[in-house]
Scaffold this motif. Structure first.
Motif, PDB file in Angstrom:
ATOM      1  N   LEU A  17       0.857  -1.180   0.000  1.00  0.00           N
ATOM      2  CA  LEU A  17       0.000   0.000   0.000  1.00  0.00           C
ATOM      3  C   LEU A  17       0.891   1.227   0.000  1.00  0.00           C
ATOM      4  N   ARG A  18       0.376   2.284  -0.560  1.00  0.00           N
ATOM      5  CA  ARG A  18       1.083   3.563  -0.524  1.00  0.00           C
ATOM      6  C   ARG A  18       0.188   4.600   0.134  1.00  0.00           C
ATOM      7  N   LEU A  19       0.637   5.096   1.264  1.00  0.00           N
ATOM      8  CA  LEU A  19      -0.090   6.137   1.962  1.00  0.00           C
ATOM      9  C   LEU A  19       0.408   7.506   1.507  1.00  0.00           C
ATOM     10  N   SER A  20      -0.506   8.444   1.454  1.00  0.00           N
ATOM     11  CA  SER A  20      -0.164   9.807   1.080  1.00  0.00           C
ATOM     12  C   SER A  20      -0.639  10.762   2.162  1.00  0.00           C
ATOM     13  N   CYS A  21       0.062  11.844   2.302  1.00  0.00           N
ATOM     14  CA  CYS A  21      -0.315  12.877   3.265  1.00  0.00           C
ATOM     15  C   CYS A  21      -0.171  14.221   2.573  1.00  0.00           C
ATOM     16  N   THR A  22      -1.278  14.938   2.505  1.00  0.00           N
ATOM     17  CA  THR A  22      -1.290  16.258   1.886  1.00  0.00           C
ATOM     18  C   THR A  22      -1.218  17.315   2.970  1.00  0.00           C
ATOM     19  N   SER A  29       8.069  22.593   3.592  1.00  0.00           N
ATOM     20  CA  SER A  29       9.422  22.091   3.371  1.00  0.00           C
ATOM     21  C   SER A  29      10.295  22.196   4.618  1.00  0.00           C
ATOM     22  N   SER A  30       9.909  23.015   5.565  1.00  0.00           N
ATOM     23  CA  SER A  30      10.704  23.202   6.782  1.00  0.00           C
ATOM     24  C   SER A  30      10.425  22.159   7.855  1.00  0.00           C
ATOM     25  N   TYR A  31       9.344  21.426   7.704  1.00  0.00           N
ATOM     26  CA  TYR A  31       8.932  20.489   8.734  1.00  0.00           C
ATOM     27  C   TYR A  31       9.645  19.149   8.620  1.00  0.00           C
ATOM     28  N   PHE A  32       9.875  18.554   9.763  1.00  0.00           N
ATOM     29  CA  PHE A  32      10.199  17.135   9.837  1.00  0.00           C
ATOM     30  C   PHE A  32       8.859  16.408   9.833  1.00  0.00           C
ATOM     31  N   MET A  33       8.684  15.473   8.911  1.00  0.00           N
ATOM     32  CA  MET A  33       7.415  14.770   8.750  1.00  0.00           C
ATOM     33  C   MET A  33       7.543  13.328   9.234  1.00  0.00           C
ATOM     34  N   GLY A  34       6.501  12.871   9.886  1.00  0.00           N
ATOM     35  CA  GLY A  34       6.529  11.507  10.405  1.00  0.00           C
ATOM     36  C   GLY A  34       5.251  10.756  10.100  1.00  0.00           C
ATOM     37  N   MET A  76       3.637  17.130  -0.152  1.00  0.00           N
ATOM     38  CA  MET A  76       3.161  15.768   0.062  1.00  0.00           C
ATOM     39  C   MET A  76       4.256  14.938   0.735  1.00  0.00           C
ATOM     40  N   VAL A  77       3.811  13.996   1.541  1.00  0.00           N
ATOM     41  CA  VAL A  77       4.706  12.988   2.093  1.00  0.00           C
ATOM     42  C   VAL A  77       4.039  11.630   1.890  1.00  0.00           C
ATOM     43  N   TYR A  78       4.850  10.629   1.616  1.00  0.00           N
ATOM     44  CA  TYR A  78       4.343   9.310   1.257  1.00  0.00           C
ATOM     45  C   TYR A  78       4.956   8.242   2.152  1.00  0.00           C
TER      46      TYR A  78
END
Length: 120
Positions: A17-22, A29-34, A76-78
């Motif tokens: 599966l591929r999860l996406s986060c909008t 771009s400055s955030y650390f994403m988890g 986006m982060v995946y």
């Protein structure tokens, strides 16, 4: 930043599966994403994280099977999840932090979660 996760579903063990986060907001771009997950009766746990420059971090349970990536131009982060196991079943959340972090308390913004169910 506001976040919205999607891409969950029902998949057989061994599937992908591929999860996406909008994300909304000009400072994505400055955030650390988890990515985190929470199974019924369990605490929310860190799965993977990615820094603004692309450095990646994984929980031991995700190493070798999951890949986190980001597209700053699209905000986006995946999370690509391969070789899924029944124990991966959980609600998956994306989250944003101003610095590298793995504890849920260190993330200030959360998406609504998307259910991933892996059948055996």
């Amino acid at each position: 930043v506001q976040l919205q996760a999607s891409g969950g579903g029902l998949v057989q063990a061994g599937g992908s599966l591929r999860l996406s986060c909008t994300a909304s907001g000009r400072t994505f771009s400055s955030y650390f994403m988890g990515w985190f997950r929470q199974a019924p009766g369990k605490e929310r746990e860190f799965v993977a994280g990615i820094g603004s420059g692309g450095s990646t971090f994984y929980a031991d349970s995700a190493k070798g099977r999951f890949t986190i990536s980001r597209d700053n131009a699209k905000s986006m982060v995946y999370l690509q999840m391969n070789s899924l196991k029944p124990e991966d079943t959980a609600v998956y959340y994306c989250a944003a932090s101003w610095s590298l972090a793995t504890r849920p308390a260190d993330f200030g913004s959360w998406g609504q979660g998307t259910q991933v169910t892996v059948s055996s």
